[in-house]
Design an enzyme around this catalytic site. Structure first.
Site: not given
Length: 537
Positions: A124, A272
């Protein structure tokens, strides 16, 4: 004459006697009456200390659980795949110019059949990392490695969005994830993939180790903090059957589990932990391998470390706000729910520490009229629960991990405490933003491919400006310095070492950050003057 002198020496109080009388003086006993102001200071002060003590006692319980279930450490896989399954390795990147080459080089050394392996570079980046990484991928692809490059321009969902987008073209049944500053060992996949022969296993998490642990005092403290998490917390939770979290990197996940749990979601900054709890609520089992470590790079600057920790503090609090209602309603044992609550909410201690800091000076003034024994009767149990647990927790983790050199960690405890204090202001802001639903962008932690040798950080980019933060830290440090003066004047010597930790922590964070930024500015100005001189010449 000599008789009079001897009599005087026998009657005159020694320096020790005068000190003890001053410390245990009860002059005000029966004279001073507690007023409403006194109670208005003392009640919230001790209420906050009690809450902090709960989290301190939880550390003791983690230690107890770890040793109670010590024999349940994960062994070799009970079953092995007869035929190895296809695996995808995902490498999420965002402006990682200094570490991307090392990352790709290490990942291509991973031992696994090439026809069963897919390496996705999920980039990105908005700077020169993108063309550099793409060229690296093309070079390794030409050499026959199964690696491919994916570049997004919108950064939607940040890391979670990149991982989810990568899944759309992932060919593996299992997905290993490595952040840009990690160097996975060559046998990583062969030592983890066979645990998935058990269809109930959704994640295998490995332990982090550190390439630059001995770079400076800060990195040594950081490693101690993380070792406490990976040795005692992960060890206790995984062995006792509690929920524990995938750490976002240095682990491998079952692709079907990700889909079953709802995929990668980006409404928290710790995607996560969010996915981990959603998956375990669905019944998936997580495996932790402390014997397999994956080297990584620690932040070497205080502000970079603060940014990382504030992101984790905010993200975990967001997960608590998002998932605790579901966890508390879930059909799981009460002990699992209690552990999940304490695991997801410890960062509330940072705003509580701000409250304690604000109340400490007026409380010291109020308690000037109390006897020392009355103060110790209340203080010592709370201090033992709140602060001694921190020392024991991290020292034991070092003893478990480094049985021959762990005693050095005792000398590092004051620095560890000071660094924790230095996180108070920035993490308080992060926690309050999470509680009030304030959304912020993913703040990356800059990494510079630093090992154990010094590098010229002034020449590195990606450094973040600290803004008002160091000035606030210096100001709060001055407040605690004033409290030390007051404590000495009122003979409250027991409080001075504790207060000194706060002064040291806030000033280390504040002055350290300003010094580093001054060095960067000075170097830039020198280079600018040299450039102007060359142009004129």
């Amino acid at each position: 004459m000599f008789g009079s002198l001897a009599a005087f020496l026998l009657v005159a109080p020694s320096a020790t006697d005068r000190l003890m009388r001053s410390m245990f003086d009860d002059t005000f006993s029966g004279i001073h009456q507690m007023a409403w102001f006194d109670w208005a200071m003392l009640i919230p002060y001790f209420a906050v200390l009690i809450i902090l003590s709960v989290y301190g006692l939880h550390r003791y319980d983690i230690i107890r659980t770890y040793f109670k279930h010590r024999k349940k450490a994960t062994g070799d896989p009970l079953k092995h795949f007869e035929t190895l399954p296809p695996v995808t390795i995902q490498l999420p990147l965002y402006n990682e110019r200094y570490v991307v080459e090392r990352l790709i080089d290490e990942v291509t050394k991973v031992e696994y059949p090439k026809e069963l392996l897919q390496i996705q570079v999920l980039d990105d980046s908005t700077d020169d990392t993108a063309p550099f990484a793409e060229a690296l991928v093309e070079r390794y692809r030409a050499l026959g490695y199964p690696i491919e490059y994916h570049h997004r321009t919108n950064r939607h969902g940040f890391k979670a969005g990149a991982l989810q987008a990568g899944l759309e073209t992932a060919t593996g049944e299992f997905v290993a994830v490595f952040d840009a500053d990690f160097c996975p060992p060559a046998d990583f996949l062969m030592r983890t993939v066979h645990y998935f022969a058990d269809p109930a296993v959704g994640v295998v998490q490995t332990r982090w180790s550190y390439l630059n642990r001995d770079y400076n005092f800060l990195t040594e403290v950081e490693s101690m903090l993380l070792d406490g998490h990976f040795i005692l917390e992960h060890g206790a939770r995984s062995r006792a059957g509690y929920f524990f979290n995938f750490n976002g990197t240095a682990g491998i996940l079952r692709k079907n589990m990700i889909a079953d749990a709802g995929g990668w979601q980006h409404d928290t900054l710790t995607e996560d932990s969010d996915l981990s709890y959603r998956a375990q609520l669905k019944g998936w089992r997580f495996v932790y391998l402390p014997g397999l470590d994956c080297p990584s790079e620690l932040p070497v600057e205080m502000h970079g470390f603060q940014v990382q920790q504030s992101r984790w503090a905010k993200g975990l609090t967001q997960v608590a706000r998002k998932l605790l209602p579901s966890i508390l309603k879930a059909d799981v044992p009460a002990r699992v729910k209690a552990e999940a609550f304490l695991h997801l909410t410890p960062n509330i201690s940072y705003p509580l520490m701000i409250v304690i800091s604000a109340l400490m000076l007026p409380v010291m003034i109020v308690r000037f009229y109390m006897g020392v024994w009355q103060m110790c009767l209340v203080d010592l149990p709370l201090i033992a629960a709140s602060f001694w647990s921190i020392s024991l927790f991290y020292v034991l983790a070092q003893r478990e991990l480094y049985p021959k050199t762990w005693k050095r960690s005792i000398l590092m405890l004051p620095m560890l405490m000071a660094v924790g204090v230095g996180l108070t202001i920035i993490n308080t802001r992060a926690v309050l933003e999470a509680l009030f639903g304030v959304q912020t962008a993913f703040a990356r932690t800059p990494k510079y491919a630093i090992g154990d040798k010094a590098v010229n950080l002034e020449a590195k980019k990606y450094r973040r400006r600290s803004g008002w933060l160091p000035y606030a830290e210096i100001l709060v440090g001055c407040y605690f310095a004033a409290m030390i003066v007051f404590a000495i004047q009122t003979l409250n010597y027991f409080a001075t070492p504790f207060l000194a930790l706060f002064v040291g922590g806030y000033w280390w964070a504040g002055f350290g950050t300003l010094y580093q930024e001054h060095q960067v500015k000075a170097r830039w100005m020198k280079q600018h003057r040299l450039e102007l001189a060359r142009q004129r010449g």
